[in-house]
Design an enzyme around this catalytic site. Structure first.
Site, PDB file in Angstrom:
ATOM      1  N   ALA A  59       0.739  -1.225  -0.037  1.00  0.00           N
ATOM      2  CA  ALA A  59      -0.072  -0.150   0.071  1.00  0.00           C
ATOM      3  C   ALA A  59       0.743   1.335  -0.107  1.00  0.00           C
ATOM      4  O   ALA A  59       0.382   2.173  -0.649  1.00  0.00           O
ATOM      5  CB  ALA A  59      -0.870  -0.036   1.086  1.00  0.00           C
ATOM      6  N   ALA A  62       1.808   1.787  -3.533  1.00  0.00           N
ATOM      7  CA  ALA A  62       1.078   2.250  -4.502  1.00  0.00           C
ATOM      8  C   ALA A  62       0.689   3.580  -3.910  1.00  0.00           C
ATOM      9  O   ALA A  62       0.520   4.587  -4.889  1.00  0.00           O
ATOM     10  CB  ALA A  62      -0.139   1.339  -4.075  1.00  0.00           C
ATOM     11  N   GLU A  63       0.603   4.069  -3.003  1.00  0.00           N
ATOM     12  CA  GLU A  63       0.546   5.389  -2.587  1.00  0.00           C
ATOM     13  C   GLU A  63       1.404   6.279  -3.009  1.00  0.00           C
ATOM     14  O   GLU A  63       1.262   7.451  -3.578  1.00  0.00           O
ATOM     15  CB  GLU A  63       0.061   5.623  -1.179  1.00  0.00           C
ATOM     16  CG  GLU A  63      -0.240   7.128  -0.965  1.00  0.00           C
ATOM     17  CD  GLU A  63      -1.236   7.385   0.336  1.00  0.00           C
ATOM     18  OE1 GLU A  63      -1.372   8.561   0.534  1.00  0.00           O
ATOM     19  OE2 GLU A  63      -1.655   6.429   1.167  1.00  0.00           O
ATOM     20  N   SER A  64       2.733   5.939  -2.937  1.00  0.00           N
ATOM     21  CA  SER A  64       3.888   6.678  -3.165  1.00  0.00           C
ATOM     22  C   SER A  64       3.776   6.780  -4.927  1.00  0.00           C
ATOM     23  O   SER A  64       4.138   8.166  -5.160  1.00  0.00           O
ATOM     24  CB  SER A  64       5.072   5.937  -2.854  1.00  0.00           C
ATOM     25  OG  SER A  64       5.291   5.954  -1.632  1.00  0.00           O
TER      26      SER A  64
END
Length: 141
Positions: A59, A62-64
């Site tokens: 996660a 993915a957020e990065s």
């Protein structure tokens, strides 16, 4: 004189110094008009206790990647970008190699953006499917 794509990637990766991206060894590997790709090594730094990739590390990757993509397509002199919601569906375990995340825009609005992030292993097997919402807010002058 404009920078080559390789030179752009070097500059983009310099921004990660002293951040979570550096801690997790996330490296931006490609970008285009509407996407950004990065990879993260799978090793003991990102394992769960039983030796497989931790969903939280996935996660974070993915957020990065999604947030970085939103930054690339935003006027950062006028706006700042923040993630406001992320979902992740983990489909496959990974124990070694790299995971690769590709963020593409589903919606690229002036205020909100929605990104689809596909995380795959070195053999291009789908590991996780993530969605990230970001918001662009005006900087106070």
């Amino acid at each position: 004189m404009s920078l080559s794509k390789k030179e752009h990637l070097v500059e983009l990766n310099k921004v990660s110094k002293n951040t979570l991206m550096e801690t997790l060894e996330i490296e931006i590997t490609d970008f285009g008009d509407d996407f950004l790709v990065a990879r993260m090594p799978v090793n003991s730094r990102v394992y769960q206790p039983d030796g497989v990739l931790h969903g939280g590390a996935t996660a974070a990757l993915a957020e990065s990647v999604g947030s970085f993509a939103s930054h690339l397509f935003t006027d950062l002199d006028t706006f700042f970008v923040r993630g406001i919601e992320i979902t992740a569906n983990h489909l496959k375990s990974v124990t070694d190699g790299y995971v690769h995340a590709k963020a593409t825009f589903l919606h690229k609005g002036r205020t909100t953006q929605l990104l689809d992030i596909r995380v795959t292993d070195d053999l291009d097997n789908l590991v996780s499917v993530c969605k990230l919402s970001t918001i662009s807010l005006p900087k106070k002058i």
